[in-house]
Scaffold this motif. Structure first.
Motif, PDB file in Angstrom:
ATOM      1  N   VAL A  22       0.860  -1.198  -0.204  1.00 20.77           N
ATOM      2  CA  VAL A  22       0.197  -0.136   0.101  1.00 20.77           C
ATOM      3  C   VAL A  22       0.747   0.985   0.526  1.00 20.77           C
ATOM      4  CG1 VAL A  22      -2.007   0.985   1.350  1.00 20.77           C
ATOM      5  CG2 VAL A  22      -1.929  -0.766   1.437  1.00 20.77           C
ATOM      6  N   VAL A  23       0.989   1.858  -0.985  1.00 19.51           N
ATOM      7  CA  VAL A  23       1.519   3.456  -1.107  1.00 19.51           C
ATOM      8  C   VAL A  23       0.553   4.500  -1.913  1.00 19.51           C
ATOM      9  CG1 VAL A  23       3.604   3.924  -1.760  1.00 19.51           C
ATOM     10  CG2 VAL A  23       3.131   1.301  -2.607  1.00 19.51           C
ATOM     11  N   THR A  24      -0.536   4.672  -0.902  1.00 17.60           N
ATOM     12  CA  THR A  24      -1.403   5.499  -0.931  1.00 17.60           C
ATOM     13  C   THR A  24      -1.258   6.745  -0.137  1.00 17.60           C
ATOM     14  OG1 THR A  24      -2.676   5.189   0.448  1.00 17.60           O
ATOM     15  CG2 THR A  24      -3.324   3.732  -1.144  1.00 17.60           C
ATOM     16  N   PRO A  25      -1.776   7.675  -0.576  1.00 20.81           N
ATOM     17  CA  PRO A  25      -1.248   9.139   0.757  1.00 20.81           C
ATOM     18  C   PRO A  25      -1.402   8.163   1.973  1.00 20.81           C
ATOM     19  CG  PRO A  25      -2.734   9.641  -1.357  1.00 20.81           C
ATOM     20  CD  PRO A  25      -2.732   8.151  -1.411  1.00 20.81           C
ATOM     21  N   ALA A  26      -1.252   8.956   2.863  1.00 18.86           N
ATOM     22  CA  ALA A  26      -1.355   8.197   4.454  1.00 18.86           C
ATOM     23  C   ALA A  26      -2.359   8.463   4.522  1.00 18.86           C
ATOM     24  CB  ALA A  26      -0.214   9.362   5.098  1.00 18.86           C
ATOM     25  N   PHE A  27      -3.658   9.008   4.936  1.00 17.78           N
ATOM     26  CA  PHE A  27      -4.511   9.376   5.554  1.00 17.78           C
ATOM     27  C   PHE A  27      -5.420   8.349   5.341  1.00 17.78           C
ATOM     28  CE2 PHE A  27      -5.488  11.563   1.232  1.00 17.78           C
ATOM     29  CZ  PHE A  27      -6.813  11.458   0.708  1.00 17.78           C
ATOM     30  N   ALA A  28      -4.707   7.929   3.545  1.00 12.58           N
ATOM     31  CA  ALA A  28      -5.613   6.496   3.541  1.00 12.58           C
ATOM     32  C   ALA A  28      -4.564   5.321   3.833  1.00 12.58           C
ATOM     33  CB  ALA A  28      -5.742   6.026   2.042  1.00 12.58           C
ATOM     34  N   HIS A  29      -4.156   5.133   4.551  1.00 14.10           N
ATOM     35  CA  HIS A  29      -3.635   3.693   4.732  1.00 14.10           C
ATOM     36  C   HIS A  29      -4.045   2.694   5.701  1.00 14.10           C
ATOM     37  CE1 HIS A  29       0.694   5.536   4.871  1.00 14.10           C
ATOM     38  NE2 HIS A  29       0.650   4.868   3.434  1.00 14.10           N
ATOM     39  N   TYR A  30      -4.684   3.328   6.596  1.00 18.55           N
ATOM     40  CA  TYR A  30      -6.069   2.551   7.605  1.00 18.55           C
ATOM     41  C   TYR A  30      -7.426   2.044   7.624  1.00 18.55           C
ATOM     42  CZ  TYR A  30      -8.983   1.255  12.013  1.00 18.55           C
ATOM     43  OH  TYR A  30      -9.581   0.552  12.462  1.00 18.55           O
ATOM     44  N   ASP A  31      -7.706   2.737   6.158  1.00 14.23           N
ATOM     45  CA  ASP A  31      -9.333   1.505   5.991  1.00 14.23           C
ATOM     46  C   ASP A  31      -8.592   1.347   4.518  1.00 14.23           C
ATOM     47  OD1 ASP A  31     -10.748   3.026   7.693  1.00 14.23           O
ATOM     48  OD2 ASP A  31     -11.024   5.008   5.517  1.00 14.23           O
ATOM     49  N   THR A  32      -7.631   1.102   3.441  1.00 13.65           N
ATOM     50  CA  THR A  32      -6.893   0.652   2.514  1.00 13.65           C
ATOM     51  C   THR A  32      -6.430  -0.689   3.183  1.00 13.65           C
ATOM     52  OG1 THR A  32      -6.268   2.992   1.616  1.00 13.65           O
ATOM     53  CG2 THR A  32      -5.868   0.094   0.325  1.00 13.65           C
ATOM     54  N   VAL A  33      -5.979  -0.514   4.711  1.00 15.08           N
ATOM     55  CA  VAL A  33      -5.051  -2.054   4.607  1.00 15.08           C
ATOM     56  C   VAL A  33      -6.770  -2.922   5.150  1.00 15.08           C
ATOM     57  CG1 VAL A  33      -4.132  -2.800   6.448  1.00 15.08           C
ATOM     58  CG2 VAL A  33      -2.600  -0.955   5.465  1.00 15.08           C
ATOM     59  N   LYS A  34      -7.128  -2.005   6.213  1.00 11.63           N
ATOM     60  CA  LYS A  34      -8.032  -2.971   7.028  1.00 11.63           C
ATOM     61  C   LYS A  34      -9.137  -3.710   5.544  1.00 11.63           C
ATOM     62  CE  LYS A  34     -11.884  -2.475  10.226  1.00 11.63           C
ATOM     63  NZ  LYS A  34     -12.344  -1.780  11.332  1.00 11.63           N
ATOM     64  N   GLN A  35      -9.242  -2.866   5.198  1.00  9.21           N
ATOM     65  CA  GLN A  35      -9.892  -3.573   3.837  1.00  9.21           C
ATOM     66  C   GLN A  35      -9.280  -5.150   3.376  1.00  9.21           C
ATOM     67  OE1 GLN A  35     -12.022  -1.310   0.131  1.00  9.21           O
ATOM     68  NE2 GLN A  35     -12.152   0.669   1.160  1.00  9.21           N
ATOM     69  N   LEU A  36      -7.968  -4.892   2.772  1.00  7.68           N
ATOM     70  CA  LEU A  36      -7.407  -5.930   2.368  1.00  7.68           C
ATOM     71  C   LEU A  36      -6.942  -7.529   2.957  1.00  7.68           C
ATOM     72  CD1 LEU A  36      -4.142  -3.727   0.898  1.00  7.68           C
ATOM     73  CD2 LEU A  36      -5.423  -4.896  -0.612  1.00  7.68           C
ATOM     74  N   LEU A  37      -6.932  -6.523   4.796  1.00  4.16           N
ATOM     75  CA  LEU A  37      -6.866  -8.249   5.619  1.00  4.16           C
ATOM     76  C   LEU A  37      -7.614  -7.820   5.849  1.00  4.16           C
ATOM     77  CD1 LEU A  37      -4.471  -5.837   8.275  1.00  4.16           C
ATOM     78  CD2 LEU A  37      -3.833  -7.391   6.834  1.00  4.16           C
ATOM     79  N   MET A  38      -8.912  -7.804   5.884  1.00  3.12           N
ATOM     80  CA  MET A  38     -10.443  -8.300   5.590  1.00  3.12           C
ATOM     81  C   MET A  38     -10.279  -9.073   4.235  1.00  3.12           C
ATOM     82  SD  MET A  38     -12.005  -7.061   8.211  1.00  3.12           S
ATOM     83  CE  MET A  38     -14.260  -7.330   7.780  1.00  3.12           C
ATOM     84  N   ASP A  48       3.386   1.730   3.668  1.00  2.00           N
ATOM     85  CA  ASP A  48       4.327   2.346   3.838  1.00  2.00           C
ATOM     86  C   ASP A  48       3.735   3.810   4.871  1.00  2.00           C
ATOM     87  OD1 ASP A  48       6.232   4.106   2.785  1.00  2.00           O
ATOM     88  OD2 ASP A  48       5.761   4.061   0.332  1.00  2.00           O
ATOM     89  N   LYS A  49       4.844   4.112   5.248  1.00  8.74           N
ATOM     90  CA  LYS A  49       4.784   4.932   6.296  1.00  8.74           C
ATOM     91  C   LYS A  49       4.747   6.346   6.040  1.00  8.74           C
ATOM     92  CE  LYS A  49       8.798   4.975   5.464  1.00  8.74           C
ATOM     93  NZ  LYS A  49       8.878   4.648   3.965  1.00  8.74           N
ATOM     94  N   PRO A  50       3.882   7.507   7.252  1.00  8.31           N
ATOM     95  CA  PRO A  50       4.106   6.514   8.716  1.00  8.31           C
ATOM     96  C   PRO A  50       2.997   6.047   8.554  1.00  8.31           C
ATOM     97  CG  PRO A  50       2.528   8.428   8.504  1.00  8.31           C
ATOM     98  CD  PRO A  50       4.177   8.573   6.738  1.00  8.31           C
ATOM     99  N   LEU A  51       2.480   5.106   9.335  1.00  6.24           N
ATOM    100  CA  LEU A  51       1.549   3.239   9.378  1.00  6.24           C
ATOM    101  C   LEU A  51       0.475   3.908   8.988  1.00  6.24           C
ATOM    102  CD1 LEU A  51       1.465   0.337   8.433  1.00  6.24           C
ATOM    103  CD2 LEU A  51       1.696  -0.130  10.645  1.00  6.24           C
TER     104      LEU A  51
END
Length: 338
Positions: free
Chosen positions: A74-90, A98-101
Motif C-alpha cells: 500500500v503506497v497511497t497517501p497516508a490518510f488512506a492507509h488505515y481504511d485500505t489496509v483494513k479492507q485488504l486484511l479483511m 508505506d509509512k507513516p503507517l
C-alpha cells in the motif's frame, strides 16, 4: 526459489522511486497488479510494466479477488492507509504498508489484531533500517569501539525555507520524518522509558510542524531524533557518544540522491559513499592511546525489506518489524501531540 507475486495500491512517486526499482533487482519477485484511482498519469512507467505482464486497474477488489497475489503493498497517501489496509486484511491479503503507517496506536493495534486473527502478514515499510548511514552506525556500535553508549543523536535536515503547508499533525515533519528516526532507535534499543518533545512550526505559525527535537530516554542512554526544514548548513547525520569513544558521520544515505537523478538499484556504485563521506570514530584503546579511524560505509539497500518480507511469507521467518515495535513507534509519534 519460489516466485512471490506482488500487487501495488498506488502508482505515484513513492511507488516508482522507493519500491518498484528495488523489486526489479530480485528475479523471484513479480509485479502482478497495480491498482490506482486513475490510470495513465505515468504512461512510460505503466507501459514498461504492462510489457512484462503487469495488469493495471482502478478497483481494489481486483487485488482482493486475485488468489495468485502473495503480497499487497500500500503506497497511497497516508490518510488512506488505515481504511485500505483494513479492507485488504479483511479480504485475506498479506500487506506491507508505506509509512507513516497510521495516526494512532489504536488504529495500529486494530490492524495488527486483525492480521493475527486471520493469520496474515502485516508490516510497515521501514526501509530506512537499510540506510547506509544507519547500517554503519550499527556496525560501529557492534564492533565495540564506543564502549557503553551514553548519547546518540540522529538528524534529518533539509533547506526548504518556502515550503510551509497547512494540514493536520499527521501531515507534518514529526510523523513524516520522525517515523524513520524513531523506528531506527526502537529497532536498536527497544521502547523508551520516557520521551520529551519539542515539536514546532518555524516557517509559518499556522502550518504543520516542520521542526522537532525529541529525546527518547533509556536507563543509561539518551537517544535524540531531530529534524528541521531550515538548515542552510545541516547538522551531522549521526553523533554517537560512548564511554570509550565517539562516532560522527556527517552525510546521509546516498540511495535517494541516486534515485532522484535516475541512477537505479543494481547499477555499479548505486547508493555508495565516497571515502570523503565515511564516518570517523575516535576512541581510546586498552593502552590509553587515542585512535582516530575512518569507517568505510556499509552499502544500503531498501530491497532488503522485500527480502525480509519474502522470508516471512514464504519461509515462516520472524518479521523484520515486530508488532511490539510497530506499536512503540506509533505510540511515540502519537504522544507528541497529546
Amino acid at each position: 526459489m519460489k516466485e512471490m507475486n506482488i500487487a501495488y495500491v498506488g502508482f505515484g512517486k513513492s511507488t516508482n522511486r522507493y519500491h518498484i526499482p528495488y523489486v526489479k533487482t530480485r528475479d523471484h519477485m513479480k509485479i502482478k497488479r497495480v491498482v490506482n484511482r486513475s490510470l495513465g498519469k505515468r504512461p512510460k512507467e505503466q507501459a514498461a510494466l504492462e510489457a512484462t505482464g503487469t495488469v493495471f486497474s482502478t478497483a481494489l477488489s481486483d487485488i482482493i479477488t486475485d488468489d495468485s497475489i502473495d503480497l499487497v503493498v500500500v503506497v497511497t497517501p497516508a490518510f488512506a492507509h488505515y481504511d485500505t489496509v483494513k479492507q485488504l486484511l479483511m479480504g485475506g491479503k498479506n500487506v506491507l504498508c508505506d509509512k507513516p503507517l497510521v495516526e494512532t496506536a489504536q488504529e495500529a493495534k486494530t490492524l495488527i489484531d486483525l492480521a493475527n486473527e486471520k493469520g496474515l502478514f502485516f508490516m510497515p515499510f521501514q526501509n530506512r533500517r537499510f540506510d547506509s548511514d544507519f547500517l554503519t552506525v550499527k556496525k560501529v556500535i557492534e564492533a565495540g569501539y564506543l564502549g557503553d553508549l551514553i548519547d546518540i543523536t540522529v538528524n534529518m535536515d533539509h533547506f526548504r525555507a518556502n515550503d510551509a503547508t497547512s494540514g493536520q499533525p499527521f501531515d507534518g515533519a514529526w510523523y513524516g520524518h520522525g517515523v524513520h528516526l524513531v523506528d531506527q532507535m526502537i529497532s536498536l534499543f527497544g521502547k523508551p522509558s520516557s520521551v520529551s518533545y519539542d515539536i514546532r512550526s518555524v516557517r509559518q505559525e499556522d502550518a504543520v510542524d516542520d521542526y522537532f527535537n525529541v529525546n527518547l530516554m533509556y536507563p543509561k542512554l539518551r537517544a535524540t531524533v531531530a529534524a528541521t526544514e531550515v538548515a542552510a548548513l545541516p547538522h551531522p547525520k549521526w553523533i554517537v557518544y560512548g564511554t570509550r569513544g565517539t562516532f560522527v558521520k556527517a552525510t546521509v544515505d546516498q540511495q535517494e540522491n541516486d534515485l532522484k537523478v535516475g541512477i537505479m538499484p543494481g547499477t555499479e556504485g548505486f547508493g555508495c559513499d565516497t571515502p570523503d563521506d565515511f564516518g570517523t570514530v575516535t576512541y581510546y584503546n586498552g593502552n590509553g592511546d587515542r585512535i582516530e579511524k575512518r569507517i568505510p560505509s556499509v552499502t544500503g539497500d531498501y530491497a532488503r525489506v522485500y527480502d525480509a518480507v519474502y522470508e516471512t511469507i514464504m519461509n515462516g521467518r520472524e518479521k523484520l518489524v515486530t508488532d511490539e515495535q510497530i506499536l512503540a513507534v506509533i505510540e511515540t509519534l502519537e504522544h507528541g501531540f497529546h
